[in-house]
Scaffold this motif. Structure first.
Motif, mmCIF file in Angstrom:
data_model
loop_
_atom_site.group_PDB
_atom_site.id
_atom_site.type_symbol
_atom_site.label_atom_id
_atom_site.label_comp_id
_atom_site.label_asym_id
_atom_site.label_seq_id
_atom_site.Cartn_x
_atom_site.Cartn_y
_atom_site.Cartn_z
ATOM 1 N N THR A 1 0.841 -1.199 0.000
ATOM 2 C CA THR A 1 0.000 0.000 0.000
ATOM 3 C C THR A 1 0.874 1.246 0.000
ATOM 4 O OG1 THR A 1 -0.091 0.265 2.405
ATOM 5 C CG2 THR A 1 -1.694 -1.243 1.410
ATOM 6 N N GLU A 2 0.212 2.377 -0.098
ATOM 7 C CA GLU A 2 0.906 3.669 0.003
ATOM 8 C C GLU A 2 1.037 4.091 1.463
ATOM 9 O OE1 GLU A 2 2.114 5.379 -2.715
ATOM 10 O OE2 GLU A 2 1.520 3.599 -3.839
ATOM 11 N N GLU A 3 0.347 3.385 2.364
ATOM 12 C CA GLU A 3 0.344 3.736 3.780
ATOM 13 C C GLU A 3 1.619 3.276 4.462
ATOM 14 O OE1 GLU A 3 -3.092 2.042 5.680
ATOM 15 O OE2 GLU A 3 -4.317 2.403 3.915
ATOM 16 N N LYS A 4 1.991 4.005 5.500
ATOM 17 C CA LYS A 4 3.119 3.606 6.322
ATOM 18 C C LYS A 4 2.606 2.558 7.313
ATOM 19 C CE LYS A 4 6.516 5.422 9.528
ATOM 20 N NZ LYS A 4 6.991 6.622 10.237
ATOM 21 N N ILE A 5 3.260 1.401 7.356
ATOM 22 C CA ILE A 5 2.859 0.350 8.293
ATOM 23 C C ILE A 5 3.741 0.479 9.523
ATOM 24 C CG2 ILE A 5 2.698 -2.130 8.693
ATOM 25 C CD1 ILE A 5 2.080 -2.489 5.744
ATOM 26 N N GLU A 6 3.085 0.690 10.681
ATOM 27 C CA GLU A 6 3.808 0.890 11.935
ATOM 28 C C GLU A 6 3.552 -0.272 12.880
ATOM 29 O OE1 GLU A 6 2.796 4.676 13.548
ATOM 30 O OE2 GLU A 6 3.295 5.737 11.723
ATOM 31 N N ALA A 7 4.450 -0.399 13.851
ATOM 32 C CA ALA A 7 4.329 -1.388 14.923
ATOM 33 C C ALA A 7 4.186 -2.799 14.374
ATOM 34 C CB ALA A 7 3.156 -1.037 15.846
ATOM 35 N N LEU A 8 4.914 -3.095 13.346
ATOM 36 C CA LEU A 8 4.897 -4.432 12.744
ATOM 37 C C LEU A 8 5.855 -5.322 13.527
ATOM 38 C CD1 LEU A 8 3.890 -6.117 10.308
ATOM 39 C CD2 LEU A 8 5.942 -5.381 9.105
ATOM 40 N N TYR A 9 5.413 -6.517 13.855
ATOM 41 C CA TYR A 9 6.291 -7.453 14.542
ATOM 42 C C TYR A 9 6.083 -8.847 13.974
ATOM 43 C CZ TYR A 9 2.213 -8.947 17.229
ATOM 44 O OH TYR A 9 0.995 -9.430 17.606
ATOM 45 N N LEU A 10 7.058 -9.701 14.186
ATOM 46 C CA LEU A 10 7.019 -11.081 13.714
ATOM 47 C C LEU A 10 7.031 -11.987 14.928
ATOM 48 C CD1 LEU A 10 7.202 -13.086 11.337
ATOM 49 C CD2 LEU A 10 9.695 -12.946 11.568
ATOM 50 N N ASP A 11 6.090 -12.877 14.999
ATOM 51 C CA ASP A 11 5.990 -13.829 16.096
ATOM 52 C C ASP A 11 6.293 -15.211 15.523
ATOM 53 O OD1 ASP A 11 5.526 -15.041 18.494
ATOM 54 O OD2 ASP A 11 3.367 -14.716 18.489
ATOM 55 N N VAL A 12 7.462 -15.751 15.841
ATOM 56 C CA VAL A 12 7.886 -17.048 15.315
ATOM 57 C C VAL A 12 7.492 -18.121 16.326
ATOM 58 C CG1 VAL A 12 9.835 -18.437 14.538
ATOM 59 C CG2 VAL A 12 9.798 -15.981 14.087
ATOM 60 N N LEU A 13 6.781 -19.109 15.863
ATOM 61 C CA LEU A 13 6.393 -20.235 16.714
ATOM 62 C C LEU A 13 7.242 -21.441 16.314
ATOM 63 C CD1 LEU A 13 2.521 -19.780 16.512
ATOM 64 C CD2 LEU A 13 4.060 -18.986 18.291
ATOM 65 N N TYR A 14 8.177 -21.772 17.162
ATOM 66 C CA TYR A 14 9.075 -22.900 16.886
ATOM 67 C C TYR A 14 8.392 -24.206 17.260
ATOM 68 C CZ TYR A 14 12.708 -19.335 16.537
ATOM 69 O OH TYR A 14 13.463 -18.242 16.175
ATOM 70 N N PRO A 15 8.749 -25.288 16.582
ATOM 71 C CA PRO A 15 8.235 -26.605 16.987
ATOM 72 C C PRO A 15 8.756 -26.977 18.363
ATOM 73 C CG PRO A 15 9.318 -26.713 14.830
ATOM 74 C CD PRO A 15 9.558 -25.357 15.381
ATOM 75 N N ASP A 16 8.057 -27.864 19.061
ATOM 76 C CA ASP A 16 8.447 -28.265 20.416
ATOM 77 C C ASP A 16 9.861 -28.839 20.488
ATOM 78 O OD1 ASP A 16 6.043 -27.448 21.432
ATOM 79 O OD2 ASP A 16 5.104 -29.421 21.257
ATOM 80 N N ASP A 17 10.282 -29.558 19.451
ATOM 81 C CA ASP A 17 11.598 -30.206 19.475
ATOM 82 C C ASP A 17 12.673 -29.410 18.742
ATOM 83 O OD1 ASP A 17 10.490 -30.576 17.019
ATOM 84 O OD2 ASP A 17 10.991 -32.698 16.840
ATOM 85 N N TRP A 18 12.511 -28.115 18.633
ATOM 86 C CA TRP A 18 13.439 -27.251 17.900
ATOM 87 C C TRP A 18 14.731 -27.110 18.633
ATOM 88 C CZ3 TRP A 18 13.327 -25.306 13.066
ATOM 89 C CH2 TRP A 18 14.215 -24.297 12.741
#
Length: 189
Positions: free
Chosen positions: A172-189
């Motif tokens: 988009t033309e909009e500024k995207i703020e407060a973006l975060y990434l939540d990584v969910l690792y497998p139990d045996d990672w």
């Protein structure tokens, strides 16, 4: 005597029906909303209702079933519940028309069709049964605001380090703020 009774009955029926309109529906009810939206955009629904009966309409309640992915922002009249699914309206006099605007964010997958259902129940003043008017609005998600590509191996060996790369793109033309990434690792990672 029989002719007189028949004549009196006919007159009684004629004069009692005179001036009474026969109305099939007591209300005009319409909902307008977007046919298409970009995921995450704010959308607006306009609910209009008009009393077309000759008596007031009472016990008016709007019930809304929102699709998964609708997040309520605001309305021109506060909802009656915290989930923004119910509104109670004042009685509506004959000929009166009212409007409600509801705004919120609509989030979904590209090409997904999301359905919002609106049901207005009411009782005419001279009738003690509930009546309902219903409308559905279907909105197609045309695009997303953000594109995410994850690059990495298709298969991994145990205890072997691997590298993944993430590529984000603002669509988009909009500024995207407060973006975060939540990584969910497998139990045996």
């Amino acid at each position: 005597a029989v002719l007189w009774d028949l004549s009196a009955l006919s007159g009684f029926i004629y004069w009692n029906q005179k001036g009474q309109e026969k109305i099939q529906n007591s209300i005009e009810f319409s909902v307008s909303g977007p046919q298409e939206a970009v995921s995450g955009d704010q959308v607006s629904y306009i609910i209009k209702y008009k009393n077309i009966d000759i008596v007031p309409l009472e016990q008016m309640e709007l019930s809304v079933y929102w699709p998964k992915g609708f997040y309520f922002d605001e309305a021109s009249l506060e909802p009656s519940d915290e989930n923004a699914t119910t509104w109670f309206f004042e009685d509506l006099a004959p000929g009166d028309q009212k409007q409600l605007e509801i705004k919120g964010q609509l989030v979904g997958q590209k090409d997904e069709e999301l359905s919002s259902s609106f049901s207005l129940s009411y009782q005419p003043e001279n009738f003690r049964s509930d009546f309902k008017a219903k409308e559905n609005i279907i909105t197609k998600i045309t695009d997303n605001k953000l594109e995410l590509v994850i690059n990495g191996p298709e298969k991994m060996l145990v205890e072997t380090p691997e590298e993944f790369s993430l590529v984000f793109r603002n669509l988009t033309e909009e500024k995207i703020e407060a973006l975060y990434l939540d990584v969910l690792y497998p139990d045996d990672w």
